[in-house]
Design a protein around this motif. Sequence first.
Motif, PDB file in Angstrom:
ATOM      1  N   ARG A  43       0.819  -1.218   0.000  1.00 44.78           N
ATOM      2  CA  ARG A  43       0.000   0.000   0.000  1.00 44.78           C
ATOM      3  C   ARG A  43       0.846   1.258   0.000  1.00 44.78           C
ATOM      4  NH1 ARG A  43      -3.350  -0.734   5.227  1.00 44.78           N
ATOM      5  NH2 ARG A  43      -1.441  -1.799   5.770  1.00 44.78           N
ATOM      6  N   TYR A  44       1.993   1.213   0.613  1.00 42.22           N
ATOM      7  CA  TYR A  44       2.885   2.367   0.713  1.00 42.22           C
ATOM      8  C   TYR A  44       4.228   1.961   0.113  1.00 42.22           C
ATOM      9  CZ  TYR A  44      -0.816   3.498   4.036  1.00 42.22           C
ATOM     10  OH  TYR A  44      -2.035   3.711   4.624  1.00 42.22           O
ATOM     11  N   ASP A  45       5.289   2.610   0.503  1.00 40.65           N
ATOM     12  CA  ASP A  45       6.617   2.248   0.015  1.00 40.65           C
ATOM     13  C   ASP A  45       7.050   0.901   0.580  1.00 40.65           C
ATOM     14  OD1 ASP A  45       6.898   4.606  -1.423  1.00 40.65           O
ATOM     15  OD2 ASP A  45       7.805   5.670   0.265  1.00 40.65           O
ATOM     16  N   SER A  46       7.782   0.135  -0.220  1.00 44.56           N
ATOM     17  CA  SER A  46       8.324  -1.145   0.225  1.00 44.56           C
ATOM     18  C   SER A  46       9.350  -0.901   1.327  1.00 44.56           C
ATOM     19  CB  SER A  46       8.975  -1.858  -0.963  1.00 44.56           C
ATOM     20  OG  SER A  46       9.552  -3.057  -0.546  1.00 44.56           O
ATOM     21  N   GLY A  47       9.301  -1.737   2.354  1.00 42.67           N
ATOM     22  CA  GLY A  47      10.259  -1.611   3.440  1.00 42.67           C
ATOM     23  C   GLY A  47      10.062  -0.387   4.308  1.00 42.67           C
ATOM     24  N   VAL A  48       8.825   0.078   4.395  1.00 42.25           N
ATOM     25  CA  VAL A  48       8.506   1.234   5.239  1.00 42.25           C
ATOM     26  C   VAL A  48       7.232   0.926   6.017  1.00 42.25           C
ATOM     27  CG1 VAL A  48       7.876   3.686   5.282  1.00 42.25           C
ATOM     28  CG2 VAL A  48       9.550   2.859   3.610  1.00 42.25           C
ATOM     29  N   ILE A  49       7.262   1.177   7.322  1.00 40.67           N
ATOM     30  CA  ILE A  49       6.055   1.091   8.137  1.00 40.67           C
ATOM     31  C   ILE A  49       5.415   2.468   8.098  1.00 40.67           C
ATOM     32  CG2 ILE A  49       5.111   0.737  10.456  1.00 40.67           C
ATOM     33  CD1 ILE A  49       7.489  -1.180  10.951  1.00 40.67           C
ATOM     34  N   THR A  50       4.169   2.510   7.635  1.00 45.13           N
ATOM     35  CA  THR A  50       3.471   3.782   7.472  1.00 45.13           C
ATOM     36  C   THR A  50       2.171   3.757   8.260  1.00 45.13           C
ATOM     37  OG1 THR A  50       4.400   4.029   5.253  1.00 45.13           O
ATOM     38  CG2 THR A  50       2.488   5.379   5.782  1.00 45.13           C
ATOM     39  N   ARG A 156     -14.571  -6.997   4.426  1.00 49.91           N
ATOM     40  CA  ARG A 156     -14.078  -6.650   3.090  1.00 49.91           C
ATOM     41  C   ARG A 156     -15.267  -6.196   2.268  1.00 49.91           C
ATOM     42  NH1 ARG A 156     -10.765 -11.056  -0.169  1.00 49.91           N
ATOM     43  NH2 ARG A 156      -9.261 -10.611   1.482  1.00 49.91           N
ATOM     44  N   VAL A 157     -15.094  -5.096   1.547  1.00 50.66           N
ATOM     45  CA  VAL A 157     -16.179  -4.556   0.727  1.00 50.66           C
ATOM     46  C   VAL A 157     -15.716  -4.386  -0.716  1.00 50.66           C
ATOM     47  CG1 VAL A 157     -17.328  -3.390   2.662  1.00 50.66           C
ATOM     48  CG2 VAL A 157     -15.585  -2.166   1.345  1.00 50.66           C
ATOM     49  N   ASP A 158     -16.710  -4.394  -1.621  1.00 52.13           N
ATOM     50  CA  ASP A 158     -16.412  -4.150  -3.034  1.00 52.13           C
ATOM     51  C   ASP A 158     -16.463  -2.651  -3.317  1.00 52.13           C
ATOM     52  OD1 ASP A 158     -19.120  -3.493  -3.271  1.00 52.13           O
ATOM     53  OD2 ASP A 158     -19.664  -5.368  -4.259  1.00 52.13           O
ATOM     54  N   ALA A 159     -16.346  -2.284  -4.577  1.00 51.31           N
ATOM     55  CA  ALA A 159     -16.319  -0.862  -4.960  1.00 51.31           C
ATOM     56  C   ALA A 159     -17.600  -0.124  -4.587  1.00 51.31           C
ATOM     57  CB  ALA A 159     -16.056  -0.740  -6.457  1.00 51.31           C
ATOM     58  N   ARG A 165     -17.876 -11.901   0.529  1.00 52.42           N
ATOM     59  CA  ARG A 165     -17.908 -13.094   1.381  1.00 52.42           C
ATOM     60  C   ARG A 165     -16.944 -14.187   0.933  1.00 52.42           C
ATOM     61  NH1 ARG A 165     -22.663 -10.965   0.643  1.00 52.42           N
ATOM     62  NH2 ARG A 165     -23.900 -10.297   2.413  1.00 52.42           N
ATOM     63  N   HIS A 166     -16.416 -14.066  -0.278  1.00 53.86           N
ATOM     64  CA  HIS A 166     -15.535 -15.111  -0.812  1.00 53.86           C
ATOM     65  C   HIS A 166     -14.277 -14.473  -1.380  1.00 53.86           C
ATOM     66  CE1 HIS A 166     -18.943 -17.799  -0.394  1.00 53.86           C
ATOM     67  NE2 HIS A 166     -19.677 -16.923  -1.068  1.00 53.86           N
ATOM     68  N   GLY A 167     -13.213 -15.253  -1.434  1.00 55.12           N
ATOM     69  CA  GLY A 167     -11.969 -14.776  -2.004  1.00 55.12           C
ATOM     70  C   GLY A 167     -10.782 -15.233  -1.189  1.00 55.12           C
ATOM     71  N   GLU A 168      -9.624 -14.856  -1.669  1.00 55.78           N
ATOM     72  CA  GLU A 168      -8.376 -15.194  -0.986  1.00 55.78           C
ATOM     73  C   GLU A 168      -8.347 -14.534   0.392  1.00 55.78           C
ATOM     74  OE1 GLU A 168      -5.923 -17.269  -2.091  1.00 55.78           O
ATOM     75  OE2 GLU A 168      -7.331 -17.711  -3.713  1.00 55.78           O
ATOM     76  N   GLN A 169      -7.682 -15.189   1.330  1.00 49.56           N
ATOM     77  CA  GLN A 169      -7.600 -14.633   2.675  1.00 49.56           C
ATOM     78  C   GLN A 169      -6.920 -13.265   2.663  1.00 49.56           C
ATOM     79  OE1 GLN A 169      -4.997 -16.453   5.712  1.00 49.56           O
ATOM     80  NE2 GLN A 169      -6.667 -16.117   7.174  1.00 49.56           N
ATOM     81  N   THR A 170      -5.899 -13.127   1.859  1.00 47.52           N
ATOM     82  CA  THR A 170      -5.142 -11.889   1.838  1.00 47.52           C
ATOM     83  C   THR A 170      -5.407 -11.107   0.570  1.00 47.52           C
ATOM     84  OG1 THR A 170      -3.399 -12.888   3.165  1.00 47.52           O
ATOM     85  CG2 THR A 170      -2.825 -10.902   1.931  1.00 47.52           C
ATOM     86  N   ASP A 176     -10.476   1.643   1.424  1.00 46.15           N
ATOM     87  CA  ASP A 176     -11.198   1.389   0.174  1.00 46.15           C
ATOM     88  C   ASP A 176     -11.694  -0.048   0.075  1.00 46.15           C
ATOM     89  OD1 ASP A 176      -8.479   0.575   0.055  1.00 46.15           O
ATOM     90  OD2 ASP A 176      -8.583   0.456  -2.125  1.00 46.15           O
ATOM     91  N   ARG A 177     -11.103  -0.958   0.854  1.00 50.55           N
ATOM     92  CA  ARG A 177     -11.434  -2.386   0.773  1.00 50.55           C
ATOM     93  C   ARG A 177     -11.955  -2.979   2.070  1.00 50.55           C
ATOM     94  NH1 ARG A 177     -12.925  -4.607  -2.795  1.00 50.55           N
ATOM     95  NH2 ARG A 177     -11.926  -6.580  -2.515  1.00 50.55           N
ATOM     96  N   TYR A 178     -11.743  -2.317   3.184  1.00 54.08           N
ATOM     97  CA  TYR A 178     -12.099  -2.888   4.482  1.00 54.08           C
ATOM     98  C   TYR A 178     -12.771  -1.864   5.377  1.00 54.08           C
ATOM     99  CZ  TYR A 178      -9.124  -6.759   3.116  1.00 54.08           C
ATOM    100  OH  TYR A 178      -8.590  -7.821   2.442  1.00 54.08           O
TER     101      TYR A 178
END
Length: 192
Positions: A43-50, A156-159, A165-170, A176-178
């Motif tokens: 979601r943000y820069d790689s290797g950064v806690i934001t 988890r919500v759609d647009a 209710r279904h999909g990959e765990q991650t 925007d999604r949760y």
Amino acid sequence: MAKLYFYYASMNAGKSTTLLQADFNYRERGMHTMLFTAAIDDRYDSGVITSRIGIDAPANSFDPELDMRAAIETEHAARPLACVLIDEAQFLTRDQVLQLASVADDLGIPVLAYGLRTDFRAELFEGSKCLLALADVLVELKAVCACGRKATMNLRVDAEGRAVRHGEQTEIGGNDRYVALCRRHFMEQWRG
């Protein structure tokens, strides 16, 4: 004696903010820390806690193949570590949680892990399950549902804002999604 801590909560409870504050407290006193975040979280820069409130810090990325203890031992040999802090701890594997427990037990370094307890289906993540079983200290951080009660679930919500209710765990996402909800409102949305 060093301990393994698990700070868990739903989305938007301030887990990353709390982690960054703990890191700051150690560094302000001249102590060395080692930070980790999940490589999968893009979601943000790689290797950064934001944090959502706008603070961040560089961190080591972990994926399922990383030997956490070996990485920590290497860093500890270079500069004595006062604490290890893990963001997105739900993505740890069982072996990695065992490695972190050995860091606390054998190396005497406190480990503070922060993450979600459950996914959008109300099922435990592997890392969270193992941390709940093995951590010396469990701390629930509080988020707030729109109704004002404690939010413990991640919907988890759609647009269009409808429950998924279904999909990959991650599936990486933010507001925007949760949506963080109390159990009652989660169940109402989940049942449709």
